[in-house]
Design a protein around this motif. Structure first.
Motif, PDB file in Angstrom:
ATOM      1  N   ALA A  47      40.063  42.064  27.635  1.00  0.00           N
ATOM      2  CA  ALA A  47      40.751  40.946  28.272  1.00  0.00           C
ATOM      3  C   ALA A  47      39.898  40.351  29.389  1.00  0.00           C
ATOM      4  CB  ALA A  47      42.099  41.402  28.825  1.00  0.00           C
ATOM      5  N   GLY A  81      38.584  36.609  29.635  1.00  0.00           N
ATOM      6  CA  GLY A  81      38.825  35.752  30.797  1.00  0.00           C
ATOM      7  C   GLY A  81      37.558  35.076  31.277  1.00  0.00           C
ATOM      8  N   ALA A 103      42.573  37.826  33.873  1.00  0.00           N
ATOM      9  CA  ALA A 103      42.817  38.267  32.496  1.00  0.00           C
ATOM     10  C   ALA A 103      43.099  39.765  32.433  1.00  0.00           C
ATOM     11  CB  ALA A 103      41.614  37.916  31.621  1.00  0.00           C
ATOM     12  N   SER A 114      46.556  41.526  31.279  1.00  0.00           N
ATOM     13  CA  SER A 114      46.565  42.573  30.260  1.00  0.00           C
ATOM     14  C   SER A 114      47.340  43.805  30.738  1.00  0.00           C
ATOM     15  CB  SER A 114      45.131  42.963  29.903  1.00  0.00           C
ATOM     16  OG  SER A 114      45.113  44.004  28.973  1.00  0.00           O
ATOM     17  N   TYR A 171      42.413  40.456  21.730  1.00  0.00           N
ATOM     18  CA  TYR A 171      41.527  39.793  22.693  1.00  0.00           C
ATOM     19  C   TYR A 171      40.133  39.591  22.107  1.00  0.00           C
ATOM     20  CZ  TYR A 171      45.166  41.353  25.958  1.00  0.00           C
ATOM     21  OH  TYR A 171      46.352  41.599  26.586  1.00  0.00           O
TER      22      TYR A 171
END
Length: 199
Positions: A38, A42, A64, A68, A96
């Motif tokens: 994640a 991001g 992010a 998560s 992801y």
């Protein structure tokens, strides 16, 4: 640079120990739970939207990873076992990664290069402030780990034993996950976003 790398490694090892202890599984890592995936996603979204500062990309990465964690904790409310939560994290990690590969497919070569250079990081240009911030993060993690020593020992036996001793298991797990991610992100932006989150 040596001091910075030493304390970043200390953060990684102690946070990794906390993750593995939560799940009572030596294979549990932030990559296993999808948190690192994640974070990288991001950063990739930040690059695609034209963010070119390291602090901006760090913010996207932290956002992010925090999102998560929130998804994992939301799932934890309905999941009865840590093993199921681990599988839920693996599924999120694949989700992801799939989105990240779609970004790689659509992005140009310079954006892909920027994503990789940020994710794998570099400590050559680190300053004293960077080393000091990682030192502070290490001390916070150490103090936090010591503060939760008693409920954490009960958690290591098993969740039922901890509950019988009056430990709020979900709350302790939330704080451990939150602090591990927060500590990982407050390090310098020169260090790999993906690997610091692996803390």
């Amino acid at each position: 640079n040596t001091i910075l790398t030493f304390f970043a490694g200390a953060n990684l090892s102690l946070s990794g120990l906390l993750f593995q202890s939560i799940f009572k599984n030596p294979l549990a890592t932030p990559f296993t739970l999808g948190i690192s995936n994640a974070t990288i996603l991001g950063v990739a979204i930040g690059v695609v939207y034209g963010i070119d500062s390291a602090s901006g990309l760090s913010f996207f990465g932290f956002g992010a990873s925090f999102l998560s964690i929130i998804i994992l904790l939301f799932g934890y409310r309905f999941i009865k076992s840590n093993a199921t939560l681990l599988l839920f994290g693996i599924a999120l990690g694949f989700l992801y990664s799939s989105i990240l590969y779609l970004i790689y497919f659509k992005a140009n070569s310079s954006a892909i290069s920027e994503i990789f250079s940020f994710v794998f990081g570099d400590v050559r240009n680190a300053t004293f402030f960077d080393a000091f911030s990682v030192f502070i993060a290490s001390m916070i993690l150490l103090v936090f780990s010591y503060a939760i020593k008693k409920p954490f020992k009960q958690l290591l036996i098993n969740d039922q034993s901890a509950i019988l001793k009056g430990v709020d298991v979900k709350r302790v797990i939330f704080f451990i996950l939150f602090v591990c991610v927060r500590i990982g992100c407050c390090g310098p932006t020169e260090i790999s976003c993906g690997y610091v989150i692996d803390a």
